[in-house]
Design a protein around this motif. Structure first.
Motif, PDB file in Angstrom:
ATOM      1  N   VAL A 180       0.767  -1.362   0.030  1.00 28.91           N
ATOM      2  CA  VAL A 180      -0.128   0.074   0.256  1.00 28.91           C
ATOM      3  C   VAL A 180       0.845   1.325   0.045  1.00 28.91           C
ATOM      4  O   VAL A 180       0.421   2.189  -0.487  1.00 28.91           O
ATOM      5  CB  VAL A 180      -1.020   0.100   1.097  1.00 28.91           C
ATOM      6  CG1 VAL A 180      -1.821   1.206   1.344  1.00 28.91           C
ATOM      7  CG2 VAL A 180      -2.106  -1.174   0.896  1.00 28.91           C
ATOM      8  N   LYS A 181       1.982   1.247   0.831  1.00 24.98           N
ATOM      9  CA  LYS A 181       2.707   2.413   0.828  1.00 24.98           C
ATOM     10  C   LYS A 181       3.559   2.633  -0.557  1.00 24.98           C
ATOM     11  O   LYS A 181       3.744   3.633  -1.021  1.00 24.98           O
ATOM     12  CB  LYS A 181       3.925   2.079   1.879  1.00 24.98           C
ATOM     13  CG  LYS A 181       3.474   2.360   3.249  1.00 24.98           C
ATOM     14  CD  LYS A 181       4.503   1.806   4.281  1.00 24.98           C
ATOM     15  CE  LYS A 181       5.834   2.719   4.254  1.00 24.98           C
ATOM     16  NZ  LYS A 181       6.455   2.531   5.638  1.00 24.98           N
ATOM     17  N   ALA A 182       3.821   1.508  -1.428  1.00 23.67           N
ATOM     18  CA  ALA A 182       4.342   1.624  -2.401  1.00 23.67           C
ATOM     19  C   ALA A 182       3.410   2.233  -3.432  1.00 23.67           C
ATOM     20  O   ALA A 182       3.786   3.094  -4.313  1.00 23.67           O
ATOM     21  CB  ALA A 182       4.749   0.367  -2.888  1.00 23.67           C
ATOM     22  N   LYS A 183       2.087   1.874  -3.444  1.00 22.72           N
ATOM     23  CA  LYS A 183       1.217   2.274  -4.323  1.00 22.72           C
ATOM     24  C   LYS A 183       0.773   3.892  -4.203  1.00 22.72           C
ATOM     25  O   LYS A 183       0.702   4.573  -5.091  1.00 22.72           O
ATOM     26  CB  LYS A 183      -0.262   1.522  -4.091  1.00 22.72           C
ATOM     27  CG  LYS A 183      -1.358   1.838  -5.119  1.00 22.72           C
ATOM     28  CD  LYS A 183      -0.971   1.831  -6.525  1.00 22.72           C
ATOM     29  CE  LYS A 183      -2.328   1.980  -7.366  1.00 22.72           C
ATOM     30  NZ  LYS A 183      -1.836   1.607  -8.707  1.00 22.72           N
ATOM     31  N   MET A 184       0.839   4.332  -2.755  1.00 20.88           N
ATOM     32  CA  MET A 184       0.601   5.499  -2.483  1.00 20.88           C
ATOM     33  C   MET A 184       1.738   6.389  -2.938  1.00 20.88           C
ATOM     34  O   MET A 184       1.201   7.541  -3.534  1.00 20.88           O
ATOM     35  CB  MET A 184       0.644   5.759  -0.966  1.00 20.88           C
ATOM     36  CG  MET A 184      -0.796   5.169  -0.119  1.00 20.88           C
ATOM     37  SD  MET A 184      -0.508   5.481   1.464  1.00 20.88           S
ATOM     38  CE  MET A 184      -2.144   5.359   2.056  1.00 20.88           C
ATOM     39  N   GLN A 185       2.992   6.030  -2.797  1.00 25.71           N
ATOM     40  CA  GLN A 185       4.018   6.803  -3.351  1.00 25.71           C
ATOM     41  C   GLN A 185       3.847   6.965  -4.976  1.00 25.71           C
ATOM     42  O   GLN A 185       4.173   7.796  -5.485  1.00 25.71           O
ATOM     43  CB  GLN A 185       5.167   6.148  -2.782  1.00 25.71           C
ATOM     44  CG  GLN A 185       5.608   6.190  -1.496  1.00 25.71           C
ATOM     45  CD  GLN A 185       6.834   5.341  -1.216  1.00 25.71           C
ATOM     46  OE1 GLN A 185       6.976   4.150  -1.480  1.00 25.71           O
ATOM     47  NE2 GLN A 185       7.565   5.698  -0.193  1.00 25.71           N
ATOM     48  N   GLU A 186       3.403   5.961  -5.678  1.00 23.00           N
ATOM     49  CA  GLU A 186       3.185   5.884  -7.147  1.00 23.00           C
ATOM     50  C   GLU A 186       2.148   6.784  -7.449  1.00 23.00           C
ATOM     51  O   GLU A 186       2.267   7.750  -8.361  1.00 23.00           O
ATOM     52  CB  GLU A 186       2.972   4.371  -7.441  1.00 23.00           C
ATOM     53  CG  GLU A 186       2.912   4.555  -9.156  1.00 23.00           C
ATOM     54  CD  GLU A 186       1.624   4.743  -9.738  1.00 23.00           C
ATOM     55  OE1 GLU A 186       1.500   5.407 -10.838  1.00 23.00           O
ATOM     56  OE2 GLU A 186       0.527   4.480  -9.094  1.00 23.00           O
ATOM     57  N   ILE A 187       1.323   6.951  -6.750  1.00 22.62           N
ATOM     58  CA  ILE A 187       0.035   7.817  -6.989  1.00 22.62           C
ATOM     59  C   ILE A 187       0.536   9.401  -6.718  1.00 22.62           C
ATOM     60  O   ILE A 187       0.261  10.210  -7.719  1.00 22.62           O
ATOM     61  CB  ILE A 187      -1.261   7.537  -6.047  1.00 22.62           C
ATOM     62  CG1 ILE A 187      -2.003   6.105  -6.371  1.00 22.62           C
ATOM     63  CG2 ILE A 187      -2.159   8.853  -6.212  1.00 22.62           C
ATOM     64  CD1 ILE A 187      -3.049   5.870  -5.534  1.00 22.62           C
ATOM     65  N   VAL A 188       1.076   9.607  -5.794  1.00 20.55           N
ATOM     66  CA  VAL A 188       1.853  10.919  -5.280  1.00 20.55           C
ATOM     67  C   VAL A 188       2.670  11.424  -6.429  1.00 20.55           C
ATOM     68  O   VAL A 188       2.718  12.662  -6.781  1.00 20.55           O
ATOM     69  CB  VAL A 188       2.517  10.866  -4.148  1.00 20.55           C
ATOM     70  CG1 VAL A 188       3.316  12.198  -3.756  1.00 20.55           C
ATOM     71  CG2 VAL A 188       1.629  10.640  -2.966  1.00 20.55           C
ATOM     72  N   ALA A 189       3.503  10.521  -7.132  1.00 19.98           N
ATOM     73  CA  ALA A 189       4.366  11.041  -7.914  1.00 19.98           C
ATOM     74  C   ALA A 189       3.945  11.193  -9.547  1.00 19.98           C
ATOM     75  O   ALA A 189       4.694  11.909 -10.167  1.00 19.98           O
ATOM     76  CB  ALA A 189       5.413   9.668  -8.113  1.00 19.98           C
TER      77      ALA A 189
END
Length: 435
Positions: A316-325
């Motif tokens: 989930v953290k990786a997905k959040m970071q991908e969305i933010v980027a």
């Protein structure tokens, strides 16, 4: 002749001893749990009357001073571990040495509440079978159930052989940072234990008691979005872009659309943006200034997310970071994750402990307790030790309104929770560790 035999059967059923599968000592435990409710309630009222909000260091210590003598009277060696380094009161640790080679138990509770001295919710009120007050259930009621179970064991003579460590943290509601310091003693105790029992509240849904073999994690994050400021007439243009608020809104809405999966929840609890935007040092307030005709250059949001496994957390953290980027034109953003509570996964060992508890329920003529859906409760201290030891949460009393001015503990749940805990600990104390 047949009629006479059949007529006698109801009498035979009526005269069958209650709790026939309990040993004589276990019968003593049951009687002690039922007999001690008035004394238990009186202790609870004294504990609730003392404010012990997490940041009320002296208040937490005063609760310690009420509880420590109770443990000492039961034969526990007590010590206080100050937590000045993390700006918290400290932890009360008590040890009882029993028969070598038997199951070593860790009992977990906490001295603090969410209600600081500035809260208007400060006093306890008896309302029939309920006690209305700050921390009446979470976790002062839990500590009373723990103490009452140990007292019942002592009355029955089963405490003397039990190997038990009690850890009552002073900052469960807002753990001191870094966690590596504030939870070091709890983790150390877990590494020397075989079973952990957490005395936070019993969950009751539609009249059914549930056993807690899992708790989800609790982690927080801060999103900071930035953009090019200017007059509002230039918004969305190639020269000005979309501004910080639209970038932040894109991120939050993308979370809503793309993150959902089983056992995951995520929330935005605080958000602001404007010409100036600043997050307070305690991260509980965001102040912003601006005008409707100014494109905001900065926007901030704070949220949390809860997951059931470490793999799910990382995914989930990786997905959040991908969305933010992804970024809207002429904007930027970053997400910063804060250390939080790990998950307590629903392991085979935890299920086996619930099976043991359900055997006790059968002996007490109580209904079987299904495993609680981890979505139904929050994180807790037992999660810090879950990777080291099998455990059960929810050994405390049932309640409603926890963490609100409507917190009410159900006093009628005390006897059955005391019996469950005391009988489980008694049986475990006679056994060798299963792992």
């Amino acid at each position: 002749m047949k009629r006479r035999i059949l007529a006698a059967l109801p009498l035979i059923l009526v005269t069958t001893p209650a709790f026939a599968k309990l040993s004589p000592r276990e019968h003593t435990i049951v009687k002690a749990a039922d007999a001690g409710l008035a004394q238990d309630t009186a202790l609870l009222e004294r504990l609730v009357a003392q404010n012990s909000g997490t940041r009320n260091v002296e208040g937490v210590k005063k609760v310690r001073d009420m509880v420590a003598p109770q443990l000492a009277a039961l034969g526990f060696a007590t010590k206080w571990v100050p937590m000045d380094a993390v700006k918290r009161a400290g932890h009360l640790i008590a040890t009882h040495k029993g028969k070598p080679g038997t199951t070593r138990m860790l009992l977990i509770g906490h001295l603090d509440t969410v209600f600081e001295p500035g809260s208007p919710f400060q006093s306890a009120t008896r309302e029939g079978e309920k006690l209305h007050g700050p921390g009446a259930a979470d976790d002062k009621g839990g500590m009373v159930v723990m103490l009452a179970a140990l007292n019942a064991m002592k009355a029955a003579g089963t405490l003397k052989d039990a190997n038990i460590t009690v850890v009552l943290t002073g900052d469960e509601e807002a753990a001191g940072e870094p966690i590596s310091i504030s939870r070091a003693d709890l983790v150390s105790a877990a590494k020397h234990a075989d079973v952990a029992l957490d005395f936070e509240g019993l969950v009751v849904l539609d009249g059914q008691d549930y056993g807690s073999i899992a708790r989800r994690s609790s982690g927080s994050y801060t999103i900071t979005a930035t953009g090019k400021s200017g007059h509002s007439s230039g918004i969305f243009s190639d020269d000005t872009g979309y501004g910080a608020v639209y970038e932040l809104a894109r991120i939050i809405d993308s979370f809503r659309k793309e993150l959902p999966e089983p056992n995951l929840t995520f929330n935005i609890g605080l958000v602001a943006g404007g010409a100036t935007t600043k997050l307070s040092d305690d991260e509980a307030t965001i102040t912003a200034t601006g005008k409707t005709n100014i494109i905001p250059p900065v926007a901030i949001a704070k949220g949390d997310f809860r997951a059931l496994t470490p793999d799910q957390i990382e995914r989930v953290k990786a997905k959040m970071q991908e969305i933010v980027a992804r970024h809207l034109p002429l904007t930027d953003a970053k997400i910063v994750f804060k250390e939080g509570y790990p998950p307590m996964m629903p392991t085979a060992g935890n299920r086996a402990l619930l099976d043991r508890l359900n055997a006790i329920n059968a002996d007490l003529d109580l209904p079987k307790m299904p495993a609680l859906d981890p979505l139904k409760r929050g994180a807790g201290d037992i999660s810090f030790v879950a990777q080291y030891v099998d455990g059960l949460a929810g050994m405390g009393p049932s309640s409603t309104g926890d963490h609100t001015p409507e917190e009410r503990v159900d006093l009628s749940s005390f006897p059955r929770q005391i019996k469950r805990a005391a009988l489980l600990m008694t049986r475990l104390s006679r056994e060798k560790p299963r792992r």
